[in-house]
Design a protein around this motif. Structure first.
Motif, mmCIF file in Angstrom:
data_model
loop_
_atom_site.group_PDB
_atom_site.id
_atom_site.type_symbol
_atom_site.label_atom_id
_atom_site.label_comp_id
_atom_site.label_asym_id
_atom_site.label_seq_id
_atom_site.Cartn_x
_atom_site.Cartn_y
_atom_site.Cartn_z
ATOM 1 N N GLU A 110 -16.297 -1.544 -0.828
ATOM 2 C CA GLU A 110 -17.667 -1.734 -1.317
ATOM 3 C C GLU A 110 -17.669 -2.474 -2.665
ATOM 4 O O GLU A 110 -18.451 -3.394 -2.889
ATOM 5 C CB GLU A 110 -18.276 -0.346 -1.517
ATOM 6 N N LYS A 111 -16.764 -2.060 -3.555
ATOM 7 C CA LYS A 111 -16.714 -2.625 -4.911
ATOM 8 C C LYS A 111 -15.997 -3.960 -4.979
ATOM 9 O O LYS A 111 -16.405 -4.863 -5.686
ATOM 10 C CB LYS A 111 -15.985 -1.663 -5.852
ATOM 11 N N ARG A 112 -14.847 -4.053 -4.291
ATOM 12 C CA ARG A 112 -13.964 -5.207 -4.488
ATOM 13 C C ARG A 112 -13.703 -6.017 -3.237
ATOM 14 O O ARG A 112 -12.980 -7.006 -3.287
ATOM 15 C CB ARG A 112 -12.614 -4.743 -5.012
ATOM 16 N N GLY A 113 -14.205 -5.552 -2.111
ATOM 17 C CA GLY A 113 -13.920 -6.236 -0.854
ATOM 18 C C GLY A 113 -12.573 -5.812 -0.295
ATOM 19 O O GLY A 113 -11.875 -4.999 -0.891
ATOM 20 N N GLU A 114 -12.219 -6.385 0.853
ATOM 21 C CA GLU A 114 -10.944 -6.058 1.468
ATOM 22 C C GLU A 114 -9.818 -6.668 0.635
ATOM 23 O O GLU A 114 -10.013 -7.665 -0.054
ATOM 24 C CB GLU A 114 -10.886 -6.641 2.883
ATOM 25 N N GLY A 115 -8.628 -6.096 0.748
ATOM 26 C CA GLY A 115 -7.478 -6.665 0.050
ATOM 27 C C GLY A 115 -6.547 -5.604 -0.480
ATOM 28 O O GLY A 115 -6.672 -4.431 -0.131
ATOM 29 N N ILE A 116 -5.604 -6.029 -1.343
ATOM 30 C CA ILE A 116 -4.605 -5.098 -1.869
ATOM 31 C C ILE A 116 -5.279 -3.987 -2.648
ATOM 32 O O ILE A 116 -6.092 -4.236 -3.534
ATOM 33 C CB ILE A 116 -3.574 -5.832 -2.754
ATOM 34 N N GLN A 117 -4.950 -2.747 -2.280
ATOM 35 C CA GLN A 117 -5.576 -1.593 -2.915
ATOM 36 C C GLN A 117 -4.594 -0.868 -3.814
ATOM 37 O O GLN A 117 -4.957 -0.377 -4.864
ATOM 38 C CB GLN A 117 -6.120 -0.654 -1.824
ATOM 39 N N HIS A 118 -3.336 -0.780 -3.397
ATOM 40 C CA HIS A 118 -2.323 -0.157 -4.256
ATOM 41 C C HIS A 118 -0.931 -0.665 -3.943
ATOM 42 O O HIS A 118 -0.695 -1.256 -2.896
ATOM 43 C CB HIS A 118 -2.378 1.374 -4.159
ATOM 44 N N ILE A 119 -0.026 -0.431 -4.908
ATOM 45 C CA ILE A 119 1.394 -0.734 -4.718
ATOM 46 C C ILE A 119 2.145 0.577 -4.884
ATOM 47 O O ILE A 119 1.882 1.326 -5.829
ATOM 48 C CB ILE A 119 1.875 -1.787 -5.737
ATOM 49 N N ALA A 120 3.033 0.867 -3.936
ATOM 50 C CA ALA A 120 3.749 2.135 -3.970
ATOM 51 C C ALA A 120 5.207 1.922 -4.343
ATOM 52 O O ALA A 120 5.896 1.064 -3.778
ATOM 53 C CB ALA A 120 3.660 2.831 -2.613
ATOM 54 N N LEU A 121 5.650 2.698 -5.326
ATOM 55 C CA LEU A 121 7.037 2.654 -5.785
ATOM 56 C C LEU A 121 7.749 3.897 -5.289
ATOM 57 O O LEU A 121 7.232 5.012 -5.425
ATOM 58 C CB LEU A 121 7.070 2.617 -7.318
ATOM 59 N N ARG A 122 8.924 3.711 -4.698
ATOM 60 C CA ARG A 122 9.658 4.872 -4.199
ATOM 61 C C ARG A 122 10.460 5.524 -5.324
ATOM 62 O O ARG A 122 11.147 4.843 -6.073
ATOM 63 C CB ARG A 122 10.595 4.503 -3.061
ATOM 64 N N VAL A 123 10.301 6.836 -5.419
ATOM 65 C CA VAL A 123 11.057 7.591 -6.411
ATOM 66 C C VAL A 123 11.943 8.604 -5.696
ATOM 67 O O VAL A 123 11.648 9.029 -4.579
ATOM 68 C CB VAL A 123 10.133 8.331 -7.418
ATOM 69 N N GLU A 124 13.041 8.991 -6.342
ATOM 70 C CA GLU A 124 13.962 9.950 -5.733
ATOM 71 C C GLU A 124 13.412 11.366 -5.828
ATOM 72 O O GLU A 124 13.575 12.158 -4.911
ATOM 73 C CB GLU A 124 15.329 9.870 -6.423
ATOM 74 N N ASN A 125 12.754 11.649 -6.947
ATOM 75 C CA ASN A 125 12.244 13.007 -7.180
ATOM 76 C C ASN A 125 10.866 12.900 -7.826
ATOM 77 O O ASN A 125 10.738 12.578 -9.006
ATOM 78 C CB ASN A 125 13.236 13.748 -8.095
ATOM 79 N N ILE A 126 9.832 13.150 -7.041
ATOM 80 C CA ILE A 126 8.467 12.895 -7.518
ATOM 81 C C ILE A 126 8.053 13.881 -8.616
ATOM 82 O O ILE A 126 7.359 13.494 -9.554
ATOM 83 C CB ILE A 126 7.468 12.839 -6.341
#
Ligand code: ZN
Length: 132
Positions: free
Chosen positions: A70-86
């Motif tokens: 609604e605010k920004r249109g379709e597209g990249i919403q987030h980038i996820a970084l893998r961590v060993e221990n959250i």
């Protein structure tokens, strides 16, 4: 602590239509489609090498993905970084005074445990920490 880019989350209006582009035009494969009730999304995972593209379609007009579109249109919403221990990663960030959306890990798609860092802390990027 952070080992790789786990996935890139893309907000879309129509999951099936978008999947068609990635499979038919780009020749990639969708390995998993899953609804995460808690986040009001239906997701499709498309692995590319070590990382993945995560397509996100809202299941609810009030869900975070619907609001993003609604605010920004379709597209990249987030980038996820893998961590060993959250837990450890979140603790370290708290100690450094980094603003978080999630103080504790929650359940993500694919059995992952995830937590979001506030975009105010990252110059406008919604970063997800992800432990698998
Ligand atoms: Zn994600």
């Amino acid at each position: 602590m952070i080992t790789q880019i786990d996935h890139i989350g893309i907000a879309v209006k129509d999951l099936e239509e978008t999947m068609k582009f990635y499979t038919e035009c780009l020749g990639l494969k969708v390995t998993d489609i899953e609804t995460v009730e808690e986040q009001k999304v239906r997701t499709a995972f498309i692995p590319i090498g070590e990382g993945e593209i995560e397509l996100l379609e809202s299941t609810d007009p009030d869900g975070p993905i619907a609001k993003h579109i609604e605010k920004r249109g379709e597209g990249i919403q987030h980038i996820a970084l893998r961590v060993e221990n959250i837990e450890k990663a979140l603790e370290e960030l708290k100690q450094k005074g980094v603003r978080l959306i999630d103080q504790k890990p929650r359940k993500g798609a694919g059995g992952a445990r995830i937590a979001f860092i506030h975009p105010k802390a990252t110059k406008g990027v919604l970063l997800e920490l992800c432990e698998r």
